[in-house]
Design an enzyme around this catalytic site. Structure first.
Site, PDB file in Angstrom:
ATOM      1  N   ASP A  88       0.861  -1.194   0.000  1.00  0.00           N
ATOM      2  CA  ASP A  88       0.000   0.000   0.000  1.00  0.00           C
ATOM      3  C   ASP A  88       0.889   1.233   0.000  1.00  0.00           C
ATOM      4  OD1 ASP A  88      -2.099   1.718   0.034  1.00  0.00           O
ATOM      5  OD2 ASP A  88      -2.878   1.144   1.995  1.00  0.00           O
ATOM      6  N   CYS A  91       0.503   4.633   1.966  1.00  0.00           N
ATOM      7  CA  CYS A  91      -0.525   4.579   3.001  1.00  0.00           C
ATOM      8  C   CYS A  91      -0.108   5.629   4.023  1.00  0.00           C
ATOM      9  CB  CYS A  91      -0.560   3.189   3.632  1.00  0.00           C
ATOM     10  SG  CYS A  91      -1.873   3.000   4.839  1.00  0.00           S
ATOM     11  N   HIS A 196      -7.910   0.716   7.599  1.00  0.00           N
ATOM     12  CA  HIS A 196      -8.143   2.086   7.142  1.00  0.00           C
ATOM     13  C   HIS A 196      -9.393   2.656   7.796  1.00  0.00           C
ATOM     14  CE1 HIS A 196      -5.690   1.340   3.200  1.00  0.00           C
ATOM     15  NE2 HIS A 196      -4.948   1.371   4.283  1.00  0.00           N
ATOM     16  N   ALA A 198     -11.819   6.606   8.540  1.00  0.00           N
ATOM     17  CA  ALA A 198     -12.062   8.042   8.625  1.00  0.00           C
ATOM     18  C   ALA A 198     -12.793   8.214   9.948  1.00  0.00           C
ATOM     19  CB  ALA A 198     -12.899   8.540   7.455  1.00  0.00           C
ATOM     20  N   HIS A 228      -7.145   7.698   7.413  1.00  0.00           N
ATOM     21  CA  HIS A 228      -6.032   6.765   7.218  1.00  0.00           C
ATOM     22  C   HIS A 228      -6.339   5.906   5.994  1.00  0.00           C
ATOM     23  CE1 HIS A 228      -3.949   2.811   8.665  1.00  0.00           C
ATOM     24  NE2 HIS A 228      -3.173   3.463   7.832  1.00  0.00           N
ATOM     25  N   HIS A 322       3.416   6.763   5.612  1.00  0.00           N
ATOM     26  CA  HIS A 322       4.214   5.794   6.361  1.00  0.00           C
ATOM     27  C   HIS A 322       4.550   4.540   5.560  1.00  0.00           C
ATOM     28  CE1 HIS A 322       0.009   5.132   8.272  1.00  0.00           C
ATOM     29  NE2 HIS A 322       0.172   4.159   7.407  1.00  0.00           N
ATOM     30  N   GLY A 371      -1.570   7.022  14.641  1.00  0.00           N
ATOM     31  CA  GLY A 371      -2.942   6.548  14.736  1.00  0.00           C
ATOM     32  C   GLY A 371      -3.019   5.227  15.482  1.00  0.00           C
ATOM     33  N   HIS A 394       4.701   4.490  13.313  1.00  0.00           N
ATOM     34  CA  HIS A 394       3.454   4.969  12.687  1.00  0.00           C
ATOM     35  C   HIS A 394       2.220   4.555  13.471  1.00  0.00           C
ATOM     36  CE1 HIS A 394       2.698   0.893  11.418  1.00  0.00           C
ATOM     37  NE2 HIS A 394       1.768   1.210  10.559  1.00  0.00           N
TER      38      HIS A 394
END
Length: 405
Positions: A88, A91, A196, A198, A228, A322, A371, A394
């Protein structure tokens, strides 16, 4: 070179427990343990300094997630490895502030959550609502957030508060396969699945009022939005394509590695350059993707609170990647060197007064977004610059080894 990982006592126990579990299974099944992957990366051609594991490190494809490594660009045998970036590509995490207080949101939180779901497509195979054709995609791959700005999906100041200012200039859409483009075309402005998110967040504690104020974080209870996500299927395909071509390059150039998942190519080779240009284009796609979701989140808030996003002060605090590899200058053994820094599952964290961070944050250092169940906003330091190429973790760490989880 040496391998090094940062951990407290409990995290150290997890790392060696993962290694012990791997040995008890005779190495059958799953990824290699993080400790072994740090060692494998330390043996890659052209690496300088140390192979570094950050506190949330856990096993991944080739490189461990949370493993960083830098390679001397001038060294003709130095390599680039897609495993050091991940599937990814770019990401990353974006934090958006608001002028709302928790008490403003609580009465309408279900309505607001539904509005976000209505605006931002989520899940495996989700399709975006941002109109885009093949020509738009090629332009977005090369222009990054400049495309979002031109099309009206971003504010001018968003770009200033983004790593690389939302655009890697070496991107070349011609290095992206047709299959990758087909996967990416319908997915712009989508969150995806897995870890992932929001998320509507509330400021719970402020530890440094000066740094927080510079970011527009002014009081406890202030509402923010954290997004994310990454480059979706397009980035995954770019990595897959590169691994296939690099396996052939390794045979041609006589490159041997300790783990076949560490497929790589000389930085200066055609395969190495093609990957770096394609990776940069995928990174640009990810920034456009997060910009598109920022636009959609602003629309969702505007609809719920009957107010313009600007009036709600929905400005981007910062956007960090990240999963990326970038050419940077760092001091190694007292000498300034040009390095290709691989950051996988790790966040750039440049210190105060660094030329590559925005004017707003010159006195505080680059905002660093971590996060997790509880998210953190921190700032880069000069110590991190000297020890880890200006990089930190991260995520907020783990309570279980990957094998147990």
């Amino acid at each position: 070179v040496e391998g090094l990982f940062y951990a407290n006592q409990s995290l150290e126990h997890l790392m060696f427990e993962e290694l012990q579990h791997h040995c008890s299974c005779n190495g059958i099944g799953g990824f290699l343990p993080g400790v072994k992957q740090i060692g494998n990366v330390a043996a890659l051609p052209g690496i300088v300094g140390k192979s570094i594991g950050l506190p949330d490190i856990h096993s991944g494809y080739g490189f461990a997630i949370g493993n960083i490594a830098a390679f001397d660009v001038i060294n003709p045998v130095a390599v680039v490895s897609p495993g050091g970036v991940g599937f990814d590509i770019n990401c990353g995490v974006r934090l958006i502030r608001t002028s709302l207080h928790e008490s403003d949101v609580k009465p309408v939180k279900e309505t607001l959550a539904q509005s976000l779901f209505d605006h931002i497509p989520v899940g495996v195979g989700s399709r975006g609502i941002i109109p885009m054709n093949a020509r738009d995609l090629d332009e977005a791959l090369e222009m990054g957030m400049d495309w979002s700005l031109r099309e009206g999906y971003a504010w001018a100041e968003d770009k200033e508060h983004c790593e690389e200012f939302g655009r890697m200039l070496q991107a070349d859409s011609n290095k992206i396969s047709l299959r990758a483009k087909k996967r990416g075309l319908p997915q712009l402005g989508t969150l995806g699945a897995g870890n992932h998110y929001a998320e509507i967040q509330v400021v719970d504690q402020i530890y440094d009022r000066f740094a927080a104020k510079s970011m527009g974080i002014n009081y406890r209870g202030q509402v923010c939005v954290m997004v994310h996500s990454g480059s979706r299927g397009l980035g995954h395909q770019v990595a897959t394509d590169a691994l296939f071509s690099m396996e052939k390059a390794m045979m041609r150039d006589g490159i041997s590695v300790n783990d076949r998942q560490l497929a790589c190519a000389r930085i200066t080779s055609e395969e190495g350059q093609n990957y770096l240009k394609g990776m940069a284009a995928a990174a640009n796609y990810a920034w456009v993707n997060r910009s598109s979701m920022t636009f959609l989140a602003r629309q969702a808030f505007a609809k719920c609170f009957h107010s313009a996003p600007d009036d709600l002060d929905m400005h981007v605090i910062y956007d960090v990647s990240h999963n990326i590899a970038k050419i940077e200058e760092h001091v190694v053994d007292g000498q300034l060197k040009t390095l290709l820094v691989h950051r996988k599952g790790s966040t750039r964290a440049f210190p105060p007064h660094h030329p590559l961070i925005p004017v707003d944050y010159q006195l505080t250092g680059q905002p660093v977004l971590i996060g997790a169940l509880f998210s953190y906003v921190m700032t880069g330091t000069s110590l991190g610059m000297s020890e880890t190429y200006g990089t930190t973790c991260h995520g907020a760490g783990r309570a279980l080894s990957r094998a147990k989880a």
